[in-house]
Design a protein around this motif. Structure first.
Motif, PDB file in Angstrom:
ATOM      1  N   THR A 217      -6.718 -16.046-114.450  1.00 18.50           N
ATOM      2  CA  THR A 217      -7.332 -17.329-114.099  1.00 18.50           C
ATOM      3  C   THR A 217      -8.094 -17.812-115.325  1.00 18.50           C
ATOM      4  O   THR A 217      -8.272 -17.051-116.280  1.00 18.50           O
ATOM      5  CB  THR A 217      -8.356 -17.159-112.958  1.00 18.50           C
ATOM      6  N   SER A 218      -8.553 -19.053-115.293  1.00 18.97           N
ATOM      7  CA  SER A 218      -9.379 -19.466-116.424  1.00 18.97           C
ATOM      8  C   SER A 218     -10.833 -19.122-116.180  1.00 18.97           C
ATOM      9  O   SER A 218     -11.527 -18.662-117.065  1.00 18.97           O
ATOM     10  CB  SER A 218      -9.196 -20.949-116.753  1.00 18.97           C
ATOM     11  N   ARG A 219     -11.315 -19.316-114.968  1.00 13.01           N
ATOM     12  CA  ARG A 219     -12.678 -18.906-114.666  1.00 13.01           C
ATOM     13  C   ARG A 219     -12.691 -17.450-114.205  1.00 13.01           C
ATOM     14  O   ARG A 219     -11.641 -16.844-113.978  1.00 13.01           O
ATOM     15  CB  ARG A 219     -13.264 -19.787-113.554  1.00 13.01           C
ATOM     16  N   ALA A 220     -13.888 -16.914-114.019  1.00 15.02           N
ATOM     17  CA  ALA A 220     -13.983 -15.504-113.672  1.00 15.02           C
ATOM     18  C   ALA A 220     -13.491 -15.231-112.256  1.00 15.02           C
ATOM     19  O   ALA A 220     -12.843 -14.232-111.988  1.00 15.02           O
ATOM     20  CB  ALA A 220     -15.431 -15.035-113.831  1.00 15.02           C
ATOM     21  N   ARG A 221     -13.808 -16.116-111.336  1.00 17.30           N
ATOM     22  CA  ARG A 221     -13.569 -15.775-109.929  1.00 17.30           C
ATOM     23  C   ARG A 221     -13.150 -16.974-109.114  1.00 17.30           C
ATOM     24  O   ARG A 221     -13.359 -18.119-109.502  1.00 17.30           O
ATOM     25  CB  ARG A 221     -14.872 -15.267-109.317  1.00 17.30           C
ATOM     26  N   LEU A 226      -3.257 -18.270-111.998  1.00 15.65           N
ATOM     27  CA  LEU A 226      -2.228 -18.844-112.880  1.00 15.65           C
ATOM     28  C   LEU A 226      -1.011 -17.933-112.829  1.00 15.65           C
ATOM     29  O   LEU A 226       0.134 -18.389-112.878  1.00 15.65           O
ATOM     30  CB  LEU A 226      -2.765 -18.964-114.301  1.00 15.65           C
ATOM     31  N   TYR A 294       3.012 -21.089-121.369  1.00 13.10           N
ATOM     32  CA  TYR A 294       1.910 -20.125-121.468  1.00 13.10           C
ATOM     33  C   TYR A 294       1.918 -19.128-120.318  1.00 13.10           C
ATOM     34  O   TYR A 294       1.452 -18.009-120.447  1.00 13.10           O
ATOM     35  CB  TYR A 294       0.573 -20.871-121.519  1.00 13.10           C
ATOM     36  N   GLU A 297       3.590 -15.975-121.139  1.00 11.01           N
ATOM     37  CA  GLU A 297       2.730 -15.052-121.884  1.00 11.01           C
ATOM     38  C   GLU A 297       1.734 -14.363-120.963  1.00 11.01           C
ATOM     39  O   GLU A 297       1.457 -13.169-121.094  1.00 11.01           O
ATOM     40  CB  GLU A 297       1.967 -15.797-122.981  1.00 11.01           C
ATOM     41  N   LEU A 298       1.177 -15.157-120.039  1.00 13.95           N
ATOM     42  CA  LEU A 298       0.216 -14.564-119.105  1.00 13.95           C
ATOM     43  C   LEU A 298       0.896 -13.523-118.228  1.00 13.95           C
ATOM     44  O   LEU A 298       0.306 -12.490-117.892  1.00 13.95           O
ATOM     45  CB  LEU A 298      -0.424 -15.641-118.225  1.00 13.95           C
ATOM     46  N   ALA A 301       1.310 -10.272-120.139  1.00 18.26           N
ATOM     47  CA  ALA A 301       0.040  -9.558-120.280  1.00 18.26           C
ATOM     48  C   ALA A 301      -0.462  -9.041-118.938  1.00 18.26           C
ATOM     49  O   ALA A 301      -1.037  -7.946-118.857  1.00 18.26           O
ATOM     50  CB  ALA A 301      -1.000 -10.483-120.909  1.00 18.26           C
TER      51      ALA A 301
ATOM     52  N   ARG B 625      -7.808  -6.447-128.920  1.00 21.19           N
ATOM     53  CA  ARG B 625      -7.470  -7.502-127.973  1.00 21.19           C
ATOM     54  C   ARG B 625      -8.676  -8.374-127.638  1.00 21.19           C
ATOM     55  O   ARG B 625      -8.539  -9.585-127.502  1.00 21.19           O
ATOM     56  CB  ARG B 625      -6.936  -6.842-126.699  1.00 21.19           C
ATOM     57  N   LEU B 807      -4.829 -11.803-125.317  1.00 18.28           N
ATOM     58  CA  LEU B 807      -3.584 -11.722-124.539  1.00 18.28           C
ATOM     59  C   LEU B 807      -3.584 -12.717-123.379  1.00 18.28           C
ATOM     60  O   LEU B 807      -2.557 -13.311-123.059  1.00 18.28           O
ATOM     61  CB  LEU B 807      -3.383 -10.311-123.985  1.00 18.28           C
ATOM     62  N   LEU B 808      -4.711 -12.881-122.741  1.00 20.58           N
ATOM     63  CA  LEU B 808      -4.764 -13.797-121.598  1.00 20.58           C
ATOM     64  C   LEU B 808      -5.355 -15.155-121.977  1.00 20.58           C
ATOM     65  O   LEU B 808      -5.513 -16.031-121.132  1.00 20.58           O
ATOM     66  CB  LEU B 808      -5.562 -13.184-120.444  1.00 20.58           C
ATOM     67  N   GLY B 809      -5.710 -15.318-123.235  1.00 20.46           N
ATOM     68  CA  GLY B 809      -6.203 -16.617-123.687  1.00 20.46           C
ATOM     69  C   GLY B 809      -7.504 -17.024-123.028  1.00 20.46           C
ATOM     70  O   GLY B 809      -7.754 -18.202-122.797  1.00 20.46           O
ATOM     71  N   LYS B 810      -8.311 -16.062-122.722  1.00 19.29           N
ATOM     72  CA  LYS B 810      -9.523 -16.349-121.955  1.00 19.29           C
ATOM     73  C   LYS B 810     -10.754 -16.226-122.842  1.00 19.29           C
ATOM     74  O   LYS B 810     -10.920 -15.234-123.545  1.00 19.29           O
ATOM     75  CB  LYS B 810      -9.599 -15.340-120.818  1.00 19.29           C
ATOM     76  N   TYR B 848     -13.637 -25.308-118.952  1.00 15.78           N
ATOM     77  CA  TYR B 848     -12.826 -25.473-117.741  1.00 15.78           C
ATOM     78  C   TYR B 848     -12.551 -26.905-117.307  1.00 15.78           C
ATOM     79  O   TYR B 848     -11.471 -27.206-116.817  1.00 15.78           O
ATOM     80  CB  TYR B 848     -13.524 -24.784-116.560  1.00 15.78           C
ATOM     81  N   GLY B 874     -19.874 -16.442-111.473  1.00 15.62           N
ATOM     82  CA  GLY B 874     -19.316 -15.341-112.257  1.00 15.62           C
ATOM     83  C   GLY B 874     -19.070 -15.694-113.715  1.00 15.62           C
ATOM     84  O   GLY B 874     -18.816 -14.821-114.546  1.00 15.62           O
ATOM     85  N   ASP B 875     -19.124 -16.979-114.034  1.00 19.75           N
ATOM     86  CA  ASP B 875     -18.857 -17.398-115.416  1.00 19.75           C
ATOM     87  C   ASP B 875     -20.122 -17.416-116.267  1.00 19.75           C
ATOM     88  O   ASP B 875     -20.057 -17.729-117.454  1.00 19.75           O
ATOM     89  CB  ASP B 875     -18.244 -18.809-115.417  1.00 19.75           C
ATOM     90  N   ARG B 928      -8.663 -24.078-122.454  1.00 17.66           N
ATOM     91  CA  ARG B 928      -7.830 -23.513-121.391  1.00 17.66           C
ATOM     92  C   ARG B 928      -7.024 -22.353-121.954  1.00 17.66           C
ATOM     93  O   ARG B 928      -6.743 -22.324-123.153  1.00 17.66           O
ATOM     94  CB  ARG B 928      -6.838 -24.565-120.884  1.00 17.66           C
ATOM     95  N   PRO B 929      -6.597 -21.434-121.094  1.00 20.39           N
ATOM     96  CA  PRO B 929      -5.810 -20.309-121.598  1.00 20.39           C
ATOM     97  C   PRO B 929      -4.597 -20.747-122.416  1.00 20.39           C
ATOM     98  O   PRO B 929      -4.301 -20.154-123.455  1.00 20.39           O
ATOM     99  CB  PRO B 929      -5.376 -19.590-120.314  1.00 20.39           C
ATOM    100  N   ASP B 930      -3.895 -21.765-121.978  1.00 20.25           N
ATOM    101  CA  ASP B 930      -2.698 -22.178-122.725  1.00 20.25           C
ATOM    102  C   ASP B 930      -3.067 -22.668-124.121  1.00 20.25           C
ATOM    103  O   ASP B 930      -2.369 -22.386-125.097  1.00 20.25           O
ATOM    104  CB  ASP B 930      -1.913 -23.254-121.959  1.00 20.25           C
ATOM    105  N   LEU B 933      -4.090 -19.612-126.308  1.00 19.97           N
ATOM    106  CA  LEU B 933      -2.912 -18.852-126.750  1.00 19.97           C
ATOM    107  C   LEU B 933      -2.172 -19.614-127.835  1.00 19.97           C
ATOM    108  O   LEU B 933      -1.771 -19.045-128.851  1.00 19.97           O
ATOM    109  CB  LEU B 933      -1.980 -18.589-125.557  1.00 19.97           C
ATOM    110  N   ASN B 937      -1.744 -18.417-131.703  1.00 14.00           N
ATOM    111  CA  ASN B 937      -0.404 -18.190-132.241  1.00 14.00           C
ATOM    112  C   ASN B 937      -0.106 -19.047-133.460  1.00 14.00           C
ATOM    113  O   ASN B 937       0.832 -18.778-134.205  1.00 14.00           O
ATOM    114  CB  ASN B 937       0.649 -18.480-131.165  1.00 14.00           C
TER     115      ASN B 937
END
Ligand SMILES: Cc1cc2nc3c(=O)[nH]c(=O)nc-3n(C[C@H](O)[C@H](O)[C@H](O)COP(=O)(O)OP(=O)(O)OC[C@H]3O[C@@H](n4cnc5c(N)ncnc54)[C@H](O)[C@@H]3O)c2cc1C
Ligand code: FES
Ligand code: FES
Lengths: 336, 938
Positions: A217-221, A226, A294, A297-298, A301, B625, B807-810, B848, B874-875, B928-930, B933, B937
């Motif tokens: 996910t992008s956020r933690a919770r 995704l 993407y 890729e996710l 991983a 990582r 790896l997760l783009g986070k 986000y 949580g963030d 964003r993760p995308d 990443l 890259n």
């Protein structure tokens, strides 16, 4: 208008003309915006659908069992660890306290276009997929069907990895994989209109299952995944993988059971290159959309992560019974 | 098209011309409510289809027996039937947690749970949690004590969930302290737009630890008790007898002409009470969601249904949805030459200066350039140390107030108007309404007791409020209009997206030159103000700055906490960081060389000594990582105030009432007023009553532009000064202390001392009105419309530590440290809450948040809180906030605002930290993760 039948038979009499409702967390969202307008047939008063029962060696779960109850059930947590983890991870606590397992399996996709009352998409009577032409950042990366909305059901994915079956009133029982074998249609599942899901049946638990559930996910919770992955492994004393189940969600129009990945794993000793290769294998056949590469890729991983998480998770209790009763599906023992 | 008189009264057009006579209530009585009510359920037998079924349950210990229909939700029954309005509807689809109540002790999502599911069960709402003799649950005490709330709209949900967590935790684990992880998991289904998360962690941990087991103790926030018990009334909670409900019909097209409009069939729908047009046909619409008309009916559902009976004839036009499309050759023009160009709304906090238009582009605004010729030249002459350039993009951000924009309007029999509005500006709204409806300001009263977030989006008179007021006039009934979540996300306010091309060069003598071109897309609005902030930040440099507005067929922007700030400082402070790393200069040292400002010097000094900064590793130190990095950036902000604002005190033996026509949007205005008065007189805060939230009081400021504290604080102190003079006179006359003089704690003469409190007990009721005076030395810009720009600038530096999962783009912000120089802080705990909130909002924007439109038709895709992602608990890792003392001595009250300053640094700080961690410099938000990443890259 509302009906509260007290038997399955009474429910079946009207289920084709009504909106069947269990917890309501999906159907009410659609009804509130006028997406669905038929009278409600609420399953509240039908007895027997809200229990988790030991059934022979396996488990029989009523369709109206709430996800929170499933996640907290001591037997489920001990014997079906990945199932409990999946049920504990989706949505958020207030949703899990209301949402049912049956409703989770049969819920409609969360595509913003499909949920928009003003939009007619392929699934809501229109002639084009708006997401494909438009915004599809969160859509599938296995774009093999006309609708590119990711299947919403976390539990469908988890149950596919448990070789579970569903009992259906008014229709034939089927495996969870068959439940989602929708071919090229626009359906969410293969149940016909008006039939009722009554139970979800799990085979005998594995001995020493090591299970993991992962979501990217992008956020933690508390965010829609995704990519999500469930892994079940059984290792022998030498860390060799005796049995494996891998399924993934949020990447395709249905949950995907990854048999090729399972085959790759079984019979091999746990090590990093193996898991890297498994992650790679999981992405085979991906057909990303313009904006969903993407997710491939996710996926790579996340499968890698889930496998790593599984091998360090505590195994479920040992069961003495021999392996050869076939309850573990087609892959039996090392394939060397 | 329908014209002329109909049976029912109606009003046409925003110009307020009543067409036809009969503004009559008599014809309006066909109410669906009543017909529904008289509709006896056909049969009651089980399993048969009926309209309603019995519902018996226990609510807060009381047995309830009701009848409910199939689509009634648990939340509806609690709020509407049982009038328990602590649980709120915010998202309406399970993503925010504001509606949470306990069913058999377990928190549930009441906005999706069917009411029938409550049958035979026991419900506990925030109103019924109480355990102690003080009427509070330990968790409620902890929320008060730790100030775990701001606007309070999310608070009931958080409290109900936390109480369930606490009850279970204590049973299983005693007074062990839960980890942040455990708390975050339990509260993961709750969102707080004000960003009160860190104090929520503190509150839940402290409650579990047992710190709040006993009643007693007071918190820093004046109205906290009302907010943690569900007693605080927001506009959405207002329910008046005979109240009708309204819905708005909106444009489905991004660009079209409304050729005709016929709502006669809608008016005939049973239960419909009145219609008001908000757009005159023929007229152009410029974005999806633009208001066309509003309908009032007996219920919201009927009003919604009636909207579909309106007949519209459209001529669809070509539209432009992006900066690129709007600036292309032959692009359709959103605001054509002429009258239309005067109509766009302004999303900046300043006035819109006249400027040249070319198609959809307005500008350049280049007033803030400085030694422009030299700036162009630097970097070209080969005579410089380093040069960097980049294109920076920030996305459209939606205010996302958890309380939607809402209004309830009622006309009095004698023509007066009473309005409840979720607004940041009660006084201004009363003035605007008076002007619009031809009333005296004294004939209008606007109430806003509590406001569930504003952030700039609730400072103007908006169409939904106008619609409610007009409909109330037409129907002769109170009318309630509340935006649903989709409407709120579509039209209720947004921060423009900005594309900034920036080139920065460092001369041989370390002089800085910047060339920047900023294109702000605020949809059907103007006011781009990105580059002026660069001038304010580095005023001595060579600056070639130009700002452009690009208008598009998308909803209009409006001011959003620090307008122009995030885009400006993202581009600017990323570039400075890049320059420093190119030349090997220390990033703070470099900034110092351009600085002559004390506030900035203070924050630079502070940051330089910060271990997290001093001891940071080499760039791109981690190879695995998970890569950690540390980033820094600075920002400045203007200081605004409203001189002339007033605060009134009514003081006597019974206590003191403080009043002014302002409001508390969660920033702590009530607390500030109570504290200033109580501490100024050395009395208990409980003796002070704060009455704000009504336009009727003496002239007070709007809560926007970080101006409230710096306005009402000094005004309250001025009132105190006057009160003390009066009290001295009381002593001298009534108490026969003829030669008494004032000392800080009271008055004395050669024989005795009387404290202010003692004097108050002896005094008749004294009324004084204090005023916010001019700063010593005046202002930078004298007041326009009552608003002055002060001569001093606030400053902040933030250092963040991030971790990037390659790896997760986070990207996660592990921890951050922020130093602010703003002078005096009235209430450190509340100020910290507000700064944390600003920093969290900025982080949320960086990582986000992103409004997404359908790229072909321009309607909103991210219409709910599942898809429009704001940071959750949580963030949020630890945030360290330091108010650096000093400065601002000439400012009345000694302190300036913090609300906007606190939200400017997260974008560049996080971007710089990501570069430090990975070597990839982000130039486009959100991360964003995308994107991460892709960036890694590349
Ligand atoms: C914020 C949010 C986040 C979420 N995140 C996730 C997530 O990460 N993963 C995930 O899987 N889900 C997620 N969900 C979805 C949620 O899990 C589903 O809405 C829920 O599981 C549906 O169960 P229900 O009992 O409420 O179903 P209902 O809404 O009652 O029904 C769903 C559908 O199933 C049909 N149905 C239900 N029971 C039966 C039956 N016995 N026989 C025949 N038809 C039946 C109904 O007619 C309806 O079409 C999320 C939801 C929200 C609001
Ligand atoms: S209002 Fe129910 S979760 Fe947001
Ligand atoms: S206090 Fe949480 S939303 Fe305002």
């Amino acid at each position: 208008m509302i009906r509260l039948p007290t038997t399955i038979e009474a429910a079946l009499e009207h289920s084709t003309t009504h909106d069947v409702r269990a917890g309501g967390t999906d159907i009410q969202e659609r009804r509130n915006h006028g997406r669905r307008r038929r009278p409600v047939l609420d399953l509240r008063d039908i007895p027997g659908l809200d229990k988790i029962e030991r059934d022979g060696e396996g488990l029989k779960i009523g369709a109206r069992v709430r996800l929170a109850e499933l996640a907290e059930d001591p037997w489920v947590r001990e014997r079906y660890p990945a199932l409990a983890k999946g049920a504990a991870s989706l949505g958020n606590p207030q949703i899990r306290a209301v949402a049912t397992l049956g409703g989770n399996l049969l819920q409609a996709p969360r595509c913003a276009y499909y949920r928009d009352p003003e939009v007619q998409c392929l699934k809501s009577g229109g002639s084009e997929c708006w997401a494909r032409q438009g915004d599809h950042l969160w859509h599938v990366c296995f774009a093999t069907r006309p609708c590119i909305a990711p299947h919403a059901s976390t539990m469908g994915m988890v149950l596919a990895a448990y070789d579970a079956t569903v009992s259906v009133a008014g229709g034939a029982a089927r495996s969870v994989e068959e439940l989602y074998d929708i071919g090229d249609t626009l359906r969410d599942h293969t149940l016909d209109e008006g039939v009722l899901l009554t139970h979800i049946n799990l085979p005998r638990p594995w001995s020493a299952e090591q299970g993991a559930y992962m979501r990217a996910t992008s956020r933690a919770r508390a965010e829609w995944a995704l990519v999500e992955v469930v892994v079940r492994l059984r290792l022998d004393r030498w860390e060799s993988i005796v049995d494996a189940r891998v399924a993934v969600g949020a990447v395709a129009n249905t949950p995907l059971r990854l048999r090729e990945v399972e085959r790759l794993l079984i019979g091999n000793v746990v090590n990093e290159p193996l898991f890297v290769a498994a992650g790679e294998k999981a992405t085979e056949g991906a057909q990303p959309l313009e904006d969903t590469a993407y997710k491939v890729e996710l996926l790579r991983a996340s499968v890698f992560d889930a496998l790593n998480a599984a091998v360090v998770s505590p195994p479920s209790p040992l069961i003495d019974a021999p392996d050869e009763d076939g309850s573990e599906g087609e892959s039996k023992g090392p394939a060397k | 098209m329908s014209t002329g008189t109909t049976r029912r009264g109606f009003l046409r057009g925003t110009a307020l011309i009543t067409v036809g006579g009969g503004v009559a209530a008599s014809g309006c009585k066909t109410t669906a409510l009543e017909s529904e009510g008289t509709h006896a359920p056909a049969v009651e037998a089980e399993g048969t289809s009926v309209d309603t079924v019995p519902l018996e349950c226990e609510v807060n210990g009381q047995k309830e027996a009701l009848r409910v229909g199939g689509d009634r939700l648990a939340l509806d029954v609690l709020r509407d039937d049982l009038e328990l309005r602590g649980a709120k509807r915010s998202c309406g689809h399970g993503a925010c947690g504001a509606c949470t109540v306990q069913v058999d002790g377990r928190p549930v999502v009441s906005c999706l749970m069917p009411a029938v599911a409550l049958h035979g069960r026991s419900v506990t709402t925030v109103e019924g949690l109480a355990k102690g003799s003080d009427g509070l649950h330990p968790v409620q005490r902890a929320f008060i004590g730790e100030d775990a709330l701001q606007c309070g709209f999310c608070t009931s949900g958080f409290v109900v969930e936390s109480a369930a967590f606490y009850d279970r935790w204590r049973k299983e684990k005693g007074t062990a302290v839960p980890s942040d992880e455990e708390i975050a998991e339990a509260l993961s289904g709750h969102l707080c737009r004000c960003g009160a998360y860190l104090s929520i962690y503190r509150a839940v941990a402290a409650a579990c630890r047992g710190d709040y087991d006993e009643p007693g103790g007071e918190g820093p926030r004046y109205e906290a008790r009302d907010k943690v018990t569900g007693a605080a009334q927001y506009t959405v909670d207002v329910a008046l007898p005979q109240m009708a409900h309204a819905k708005i019909l909106r444009s489905p097209y991004a660009a079209a002409e409304l050729r005709s409009l016929d709502w006669s069939a809608a008016l005939d729908v049973p239960g419909v009470l009145g219609v008001v047009e908000l757009l005159n046909a023929p007229a152009s619409v410029r974005y999806v969601g633009q208001e066309i008309l509003a309908i009032a009916a007996e219920t919201e559902e009927i009003a919604a249904r009636a909207l579909s009976a309106v007949e519209l004839d459209w001529r669809i036009k070509n539209h432009v949805l992006s900066i690129e499309a709007a600036t292309a050759e032959d692009a359709p023009v959103v605001f054509p030459r002429g009258e239309a160009r005067r109509s766009p709304a302004n999303h900046s906090e300043g006035p819109a200066l006249p400027m040249v238009w070319r198609g959809n582009v307005r500008g350049p605004g280049k007033l803030f350039s400085h030694r422009r010729g030299l700036a162009r030249w630097t970097g070209r002459d080969g005579n410089h140390k380093a040069e960097v350039q980049g294109r920076y993009r920030t996305q459209t951000q939606v205010h996302t107030c958890l309380e939607p924009h809402a209004c309830v309007a009622r006309w009095g029999t004698s023509g007066g108007l009473e309005v409840w509005m979720s607004t940041q500006a009660v006084r201004h709204m009363a003035e605007d309404l008076a002007e619009r409806f031809g009333l005296k300001v004294s004939e209008v009263e606007v109430h806003a007791d509590h406001i569930g977030g504003g952030f700039g989006s609730k400072a103007t008179l908006r169409p939904e409020a106008i619609a409610a007021v007009e409909l109330a006039r037409v129907t002769l009934r109170p009318v309630r209009l509340v935006l649903d979540r989709r409407e709120e996300m579509t039209v209720a306010g947004l921060r423009p997206q900005v594309r900034t091309d920036l080139r920065a060069a460092l001369g041989k003598a370390d002089d800085l030159a910047i060339k920047a071109r900023a294109y702000g897309d605020g949809g059907a609005a103007i006011g781009s103000a990105t580059t002026p902030l660069m001038r304010i930040m580095y005023p001595q440099s060579r600056l070639d700055l130009q700002d452009f507005d690009v208008t598009t067929n998308t909803p209009p922007g409006c001011p959003f906490r620090g307008p122009g700030g995030p885009s400006a400082f993202f581009a600017l402070e990323s570039s400075i960081d890049e320059l420093a790393h190119t030349t090997g200069d220390d990033p703070i040292e470099l900034r110092r060389r351009w600085n002559q400002n004390d506030a900035r010097r203070r924050v630079y000094d502070w940051a330089e000594a910060l271990p997290a900064w001093k001891d940071r590793s080499e760039p791109q130190h981690d190879r695995g990582r998970y890569r950690r990095g540390v980033g820094l950036s600075a920002a400045v902000w203007l200081y605004l105030t409203m001189p002339g604002s007033r605060v009134k005190l009514d003081a006597g033996p019974g206590g003191i009432v403080v009043s002014t026509a302002t409001q508390d949007i969660g920033t702590g205005t009530r607390s500030l007023l109570a504290d200033v008065v109580a501490s100024g007189l050395g009395i208990e805060r409980s003796r002070v009553t704060v009455e704000i939230g009504s336009s009727r009081a003496v002239h007070g400021p709007m809560s926007a532009g970080s101006r409230t504290a710096s306005t009402v604080g000094p005004a309250a102190e001025d009132a105190l000064r006057l009160l003390k003079e009066e009290l001295l006179e009381v002593a001298q006359t009534k108490l026969r202390m003829r030669r008494a003089w004032a000392v800080p704690e009271g008055v004395r003469d050669s024989v005795r001392f009387l404290s202010w409190a003692e004097l108050l007990d002896e005094s008749p009721v004294i009324t004084v009105v204090g005023k916010r005076r001019r700063d010593r030395g005046g202002f930078f810009a004298p007041p326009i419309d009552g608003l002055a720009v002060g001569r001093y600038l606030s400053a902040a530096v933030q250092v963040s530590q991030v971790e990037v999962d390659i790896l997760l783009g986070k990207v996660r912000v592990l921890q951050s440290w922020t130093g602010l120089s703003v002078g005096r802080i009235y209430n450190p705990l509340l100020a910290r809450s507000q700064v944390e909130g600003g920093l969290i909002q900025g982080m949320s924007y960086a990582l986000y948040e992103e409004r997404r439109l359908d790229p072909r038709r321009g309607f909103l895709v991210t219409a709910g809180l599942e898809d429009y992602r704001i940071a959750g608990i949580g963030d949020c890792g630890p945030i360290h906030v330091e108010f650096i003392p000093g400065g601002f001595e000439n400012v009345e009250g000694g302190g300036v605002g913090i609300g906007e300053l606190s939200t400017l640094t997260p974008l560049p700080t996080i971007a710089n930290a990501v570069w430090h961690a990975t070597g990839w410099r982000p130039r486009r938000m959100p991360l964003r993760p995308d994107r991460v990443l892709e960036g890694l890259n590349s």
